[in-house]
Design a protein around this motif. Structure first.
Motif, PDB file in Angstrom:
ATOM      1  N   ARG A  25       3.669 -21.449 -33.376  1.00 60.85           N
ATOM      2  CA  ARG A  25       5.000 -22.043 -33.190  1.00 60.85           C
ATOM      3  C   ARG A  25       5.872 -21.937 -34.444  1.00 60.85           C
ATOM      4  NH1 ARG A  25       7.398 -26.548 -33.968  1.00 60.85           N
ATOM      5  NH2 ARG A  25       5.557 -27.507 -34.874  1.00 60.85           N
ATOM      6  N   PRO A  26       5.353 -22.309 -35.662  1.00 62.09           N
ATOM      7  CA  PRO A  26       6.206 -22.124 -36.830  1.00 62.09           C
ATOM      8  C   PRO A  26       6.581 -20.665 -37.078  1.00 62.09           C
ATOM      9  CG  PRO A  26       4.187 -23.312 -37.431  1.00 62.09           C
ATOM     10  CD  PRO A  26       4.107 -22.997 -35.970  1.00 62.09           C
ATOM     11  N   ASP A  28       7.178 -18.429 -34.619  1.00 59.56           N
ATOM     12  CA  ASP A  28       8.292 -18.175 -33.681  1.00 59.56           C
ATOM     13  C   ASP A  28       9.560 -18.839 -34.203  1.00 59.56           C
ATOM     14  OD1 ASP A  28       6.440 -16.919 -32.120  1.00 59.56           O
ATOM     15  OD2 ASP A  28       6.169 -18.590 -30.726  1.00 59.56           O
ATOM     16  N   GLN A  29       9.395 -20.066 -34.688  1.00 64.62           N
ATOM     17  CA  GLN A  29      10.521 -20.829 -35.213  1.00 64.62           C
ATOM     18  C   GLN A  29      11.121 -20.111 -36.426  1.00 64.62           C
ATOM     19  OE1 GLN A  29      10.249 -25.331 -34.915  1.00 64.62           O
ATOM     20  NE2 GLN A  29       9.792 -24.938 -37.036  1.00 64.62           N
ATOM     21  N   MET A  32      13.409 -17.395 -35.508  1.00 65.27           N
ATOM     22  CA  MET A  32      14.686 -17.919 -35.014  1.00 65.27           C
ATOM     23  C   MET A  32      15.641 -18.249 -36.169  1.00 65.27           C
ATOM     24  SD  MET A  32      14.898 -20.986 -32.311  1.00 65.27           S
ATOM     25  CE  MET A  32      16.421 -21.719 -31.793  1.00 65.27           C
ATOM     26  N   TRP A  33      15.090 -18.720 -37.279  1.00 65.98           N
ATOM     27  CA  TRP A  33      15.930 -19.172 -38.383  1.00 65.98           C
ATOM     28  C   TRP A  33      15.931 -18.209 -39.563  1.00 65.98           C
ATOM     29  CZ3 TRP A  33      19.216 -22.542 -36.787  1.00 65.98           C
ATOM     30  CH2 TRP A  33      18.869 -23.394 -35.731  1.00 65.98           C
ATOM     31  N   PHE A 156      16.152 -29.669 -40.369  1.00 67.57           N
ATOM     32  CA  PHE A 156      16.722 -29.847 -39.036  1.00 67.57           C
ATOM     33  C   PHE A 156      17.523 -31.131 -38.957  1.00 67.57           C
ATOM     34  CE2 PHE A 156      13.358 -27.351 -36.408  1.00 67.57           C
ATOM     35  CZ  PHE A 156      14.147 -26.224 -36.455  1.00 67.57           C
ATOM     36  N   MET A 221      14.130 -20.829 -24.659  1.00 67.02           N
ATOM     37  CA  MET A 221      13.585 -21.929 -25.472  1.00 67.02           C
ATOM     38  C   MET A 221      12.398 -22.611 -24.811  1.00 67.02           C
ATOM     39  SD  MET A 221      15.183 -22.349 -28.301  1.00 67.02           S
ATOM     40  CE  MET A 221      14.517 -23.958 -28.710  1.00 67.02           C
ATOM     41  N   MET A 224       8.884 -22.538 -26.340  1.00 64.88           N
ATOM     42  CA  MET A 224       8.808 -23.270 -27.609  1.00 64.88           C
ATOM     43  C   MET A 224       8.826 -24.786 -27.355  1.00 64.88           C
ATOM     44  SD  MET A 224      11.035 -22.878 -31.081  1.00 64.88           S
ATOM     45  CE  MET A 224      10.791 -21.136 -31.253  1.00 64.88           C
ATOM     46  N   VAL A 228       6.001 -27.388 -28.474  1.00 68.50           N
ATOM     47  CA  VAL A 228       6.224 -28.582 -29.303  1.00 68.50           C
ATOM     48  C   VAL A 228       5.664 -29.813 -28.580  1.00 68.50           C
ATOM     49  CG1 VAL A 228       7.983 -30.114 -30.291  1.00 68.50           C
ATOM     50  CG2 VAL A 228       8.263 -27.638 -30.454  1.00 68.50           C
ATOM     51  N   PRO A 267      19.558 -26.172 -29.516  1.00 66.59           N
ATOM     52  CA  PRO A 267      18.416 -26.717 -30.263  1.00 66.59           C
ATOM     53  C   PRO A 267      18.900 -27.417 -31.533  1.00 66.59           C
ATOM     54  CG  PRO A 267      18.300 -24.290 -30.126  1.00 66.59           C
ATOM     55  CD  PRO A 267      19.634 -24.709 -29.561  1.00 66.59           C
TER      56      PRO A 267
END
Ligand SMILES: C[S@@+](CC[C@H](N)C(=O)[O-])C[C@H]1O[C@@H](n2cnc3c(N)ncnc32)[C@H](O)[C@@H]1O
Length: 278
Positions: A25-26, A28-29, A32-33, A156, A221, A224, A228, A267
């Motif tokens: 997950r981090p 993929d995250q 995104m960023w 965030f 999304m 994800m 989460v 998000p």
């Protein structure tokens, strides 16, 4: 099902699960960023030959972005409380090459001396929201930064999170997410509080701030969000606010809502602040 596992929340208080699925997950995250972090590293003046520190480095994605800027003569150090994740990231980064990499396993709140300090740039992303005393971390980062160097933070802010039109699975997601985060004292507004945290850490007001946002179909999304939710399930179960029946319905309804193509999702936004140390 991952959500059905009966497992205690991490002893160090980190509310997300620590397993192979949660480690993805981090990553993929981070994809995104990536653009938002690259922009801030460039705006903060990260250049060839510099030394950097990434606090709460997790899967090492930001360390890779730093390496692309500091080059073979540059140094990139990560700190994370999760030694397994950090060691795996270090091996991957060293195999890719591009800079001199180092990793320190430890709780940043308990570290005083960091090998390689002082650095040209110290950085953290999505770390302060997990900590009870974020200004203490910024204070430490300040101390590990050379005079004339930069302290950079990205966090965030969940205040603007939205879905349109509204749908039941997002209400269920928000219920579990907010329940676990609030019960564990996690900060839903860490992003907008960065300037105040910089002040509290003795850094003074940031030189610059920025915000990055996405607005995407729920279908992009949904995985994800389910990840989460499942990653917070154990912490939620301990609090008595998560159960497998609800989790099953949540997953079904999320898949159905995503398949309609009607729902769009805002998000959390990523807020950045940076400051040159005098
Ligand atoms: C949400 S992840 C973000 C990872 C990375 N910064 C990124 O943006 O891709 C938060 C990371 O902070 C680490 N962490 C949490 N509390 C910590 C602490 N007290 N000291 C060091 N690392 C910590 C976690 O283990 C996790 O890897």
């Amino acid at each position: 099902m991952a959500a059905a596992r009966a497992r205690k929340v991490n002893p160090d208080g980190y509310v997300h699960a620590r397993d192979a699925r949660e480690y993805q997950r981090p990553r993929d995250q981070a994809r995104m960023w990536q653009g938002a972090t690259e922009q801030v590293l460039d705006a903060a003046g990260l250049k060839l030959g510099m030394s950097t520190l990434d606090v709460g480095s997790g899967p090492g994605a930001v360390m890779g972005l730093m390496a692309a800027r500091v080059g073979a003569e540059g140094k990139v150090t990560g700190i994370d409380i999760d030694g397994g994740l950090g060691t795996e990231a270090l091996a991957e980064l060293r195999a890719q090459g591009g800079a001199q990499f180092n990793f320190i396993q430890g709780n940043v709140l308990e570290l005083d001396d960091v090998p390689g300090a002082p650095f040209d740039l110290t950085f953290c992303r999505l770390l302060l929201m997990h900590l009870q005393d974020p200004s203490l971390v910024l204070e430490k980062m300040h101390g590990w930064t050379k005079p004339g160097g930069m302290v950079v933070a990205q966090e965030f802010d969940f205040g603007a999170i939205a879905i349109e039109p509204l749908c039941p699975p997002m209400a269920e997601f928000n219920r579990l997410f907010e329940g676990v985060f609030r019960a564990h004292g996690r900060n839903m507004r860490a992003g907008r509080q960065l300037p105040a945290q910089f002040e509290a850490a003795g850094l003074g007001a940031p030189d610059r701030t920025a915000a990055a946002a996405h607005f995407v179909p729920l279908a992009e999304m949904a995985d994800m969000l389910v990840g989460v939710y499942d990653g917070l399930f154990a912490a939620g179960a301990e609090l008595g606010i998560a159960d497998t029946g609800r989790a099953t319905v949540f997953r079904q309804e999320m898949a159905e809502a995503a398949a309609t193509g009607r729902h769009y999702c805002l998000p959390p936004i990523l807020i950045s602040a940076w400051k040159r140390v005098s």
